[in-house]
Write an enzyme that holds these catalytic residues in place. Sequence first.
Site, PDB file in Angstrom:
ATOM      1  N   GLU A  57      -5.782   1.219   5.323  1.00  0.00           N
ATOM      2  CA  GLU A  57      -5.883   1.577   6.742  1.00  0.00           C
ATOM      3  C   GLU A  57      -7.040   0.845   7.417  1.00  0.00           C
ATOM      4  O   GLU A  57      -6.944   0.452   8.563  1.00  0.00           O
ATOM      5  CB  GLU A  57      -6.043   3.098   6.908  1.00  0.00           C
ATOM      6  CG  GLU A  57      -4.791   3.868   6.544  1.00  0.00           C
ATOM      7  CD  GLU A  57      -3.552   3.467   7.350  1.00  0.00           C
ATOM      8  OE1 GLU A  57      -3.700   3.024   8.501  1.00  0.00           O
ATOM      9  OE2 GLU A  57      -2.436   3.579   6.821  1.00  0.00           O
TER      10      GLU A  57
ATOM     11  N   TRP B 100       0.830  -1.212   0.000  1.00  0.00           N
ATOM     12  CA  TRP B 100       0.000   0.000   0.000  1.00  0.00           C
ATOM     13  C   TRP B 100       0.868   1.269   0.000  1.00  0.00           C
ATOM     14  O   TRP B 100       0.351   2.364  -0.077  1.00  0.00           O
ATOM     15  CB  TRP B 100      -0.959   0.023   1.194  1.00  0.00           C
ATOM     16  CG  TRP B 100      -0.366  -0.447   2.460  1.00  0.00           C
ATOM     17  CD1 TRP B 100       0.259   0.304   3.407  1.00  0.00           C
ATOM     18  CD2 TRP B 100      -0.345  -1.795   2.930  1.00  0.00           C
ATOM     19  NE1 TRP B 100       0.673  -0.488   4.434  1.00  0.00           N
ATOM     20  CE2 TRP B 100       0.308  -1.779   4.179  1.00  0.00           C
ATOM     21  CE3 TRP B 100      -0.817  -3.018   2.429  1.00  0.00           C
ATOM     22  CZ2 TRP B 100       0.517  -2.944   4.923  1.00  0.00           C
ATOM     23  CZ3 TRP B 100      -0.607  -4.165   3.185  1.00  0.00           C
ATOM     24  CH2 TRP B 100       0.047  -4.120   4.403  1.00  0.00           C
TER      25      TRP B 100
ATOM     26  N   TYR C   1      -8.825   8.825  12.907  1.00  0.00           N
ATOM     27  CA  TYR C   1      -7.604   8.128  12.474  1.00  0.00           C
ATOM     28  C   TYR C   1      -7.583   7.965  10.946  1.00  0.00           C
ATOM     29  O   TYR C   1      -6.616   8.341  10.283  1.00  0.00           O
ATOM     30  CB  TYR C   1      -7.476   6.753  13.155  1.00  0.00           C
ATOM     31  CG  TYR C   1      -6.342   5.993  12.525  1.00  0.00           C
ATOM     32  CD1 TYR C   1      -5.029   6.296  12.843  1.00  0.00           C
ATOM     33  CD2 TYR C   1      -6.574   5.029  11.542  1.00  0.00           C
ATOM     34  CE1 TYR C   1      -3.973   5.667  12.210  1.00  0.00           C
ATOM     35  CE2 TYR C   1      -5.528   4.391  10.900  1.00  0.00           C
ATOM     36  CZ  TYR C   1      -4.230   4.718  11.246  1.00  0.00           C
ATOM     37  OH  TYR C   1      -3.192   4.108  10.608  1.00  0.00           O
TER      38      TYR C   1
ATOM     39  N   ASP D  60      -2.815   5.709  16.098  1.00  0.00           N
ATOM     40  CA  ASP D  60      -3.324   4.327  16.139  1.00  0.00           C
ATOM     41  C   ASP D  60      -2.625   3.625  17.300  1.00  0.00           C
ATOM     42  O   ASP D  60      -1.968   4.285  18.120  1.00  0.00           O
ATOM     43  CB  ASP D  60      -3.088   3.616  14.796  1.00  0.00           C
ATOM     44  CG  ASP D  60      -1.612   3.335  14.541  1.00  0.00           C
ATOM     45  OD1 ASP D  60      -0.753   3.848  15.289  1.00  0.00           O
ATOM     46  OD2 ASP D  60      -1.316   2.591  13.588  1.00  0.00           O
TER      47      ASP D  60
END
Length: 359
Positions: free
Chosen positions: A43, A30, A126, A144
Amino acid sequence: MLEADHKRKTAELRSALVSWYRENKRDLPWRKNRRPYSVWVSEVMLQQTQVETVKPYFERFMKRFPTPADLARASEDEVLAEWSGLGYYRRARQLHAGVKEVVERYGGEVPEDPDERRSLPSVGPYTAGAIGSLAFGKEEAIVDGNVARVLSRLHFVEAPLYSAASQKALWKHAAALVEGAIASGAKPLEVNEGLMELGALVCRPKSPACEKCPWNTACEAHQRGQADALPKRKPKKKKKVLERHAWLVIKASASGDTVYLQKAKEGLFVGLWNVPLFEDKPPDAFLRVGKVEHILTHRRLVISVWRSQHSTDLFPGDEGRWVPVDQITGDKKRSRELGISSLTKKILKLLETPELPLG
Ligand code: SF4
């Protein structure tokens, strides 16, 4: 500490972190493409799931649904099937809902404006911050689990993790680090991913490798010899135990066994195909196969598994379907054609090693 001192210290921390990140960052799928949509998908997948587990799922998912429009067009069954095995299916449903809204309201482009991004269903602070900093290059903070651990130790935040007090302090520390990144010659993503990477590779939950940490002279927890003691956690609540009976109906044929599955309309496995589950034992025609335990976030399921080769008259009016057993327990590619709960896979695996002879 005077404001000017505070700013200077923060700039030193940021600079050390970014240098460390540039040398140590991992090559992850990613990170090859920083489109807002792919950051969003990765995510969501990475929440509560290990990097190594996510890698093949992410690559398959992006191949199958390369754009928000592709994902928005897909049925829930198709999305859950592609997610099958990653667990926490609510994440997949929420991602699907959020992406549909992006297509309907913003023509398929994830909004650059932070307020619009945060107003999307299921996009919390987030995920919004991750998309903002990693894809749009904005100085938006993220916190996180990894970031929380690193910053709790660096600043000696003693309030229990996930308490309002610790969250407020951690988001403030994270924002201070990322704000000013661009003026200092760093990208916001280098600060935020640097924090996450430091938590994953060095500032591990147990026995952090402080000797390799770029912050070891500044870190309060390390300096006090208490890195392992932070972050503090509220005592865990005992998981509620739910007992259920799985009524397996299997039809044997020359081309292989098929099992009767139902699609859950509500409850723990909503949207997924499951072996029928009931609070009551099945009729006498069923024989006991064994027990399966399944741990969910807040519950421990204890399932007594029963098997019969009788018809499905027991489920009148139900929109169930017959699925080849080897599609569920065997070849992985085929098992992704339907969203099947991991509990159902576990139950069917039990047939390979039953406690009692089958009838
Ligand atoms: Fe974590 Fe140790 Fe670095 Fe402190 S010095 S941030 S405890 S790895």
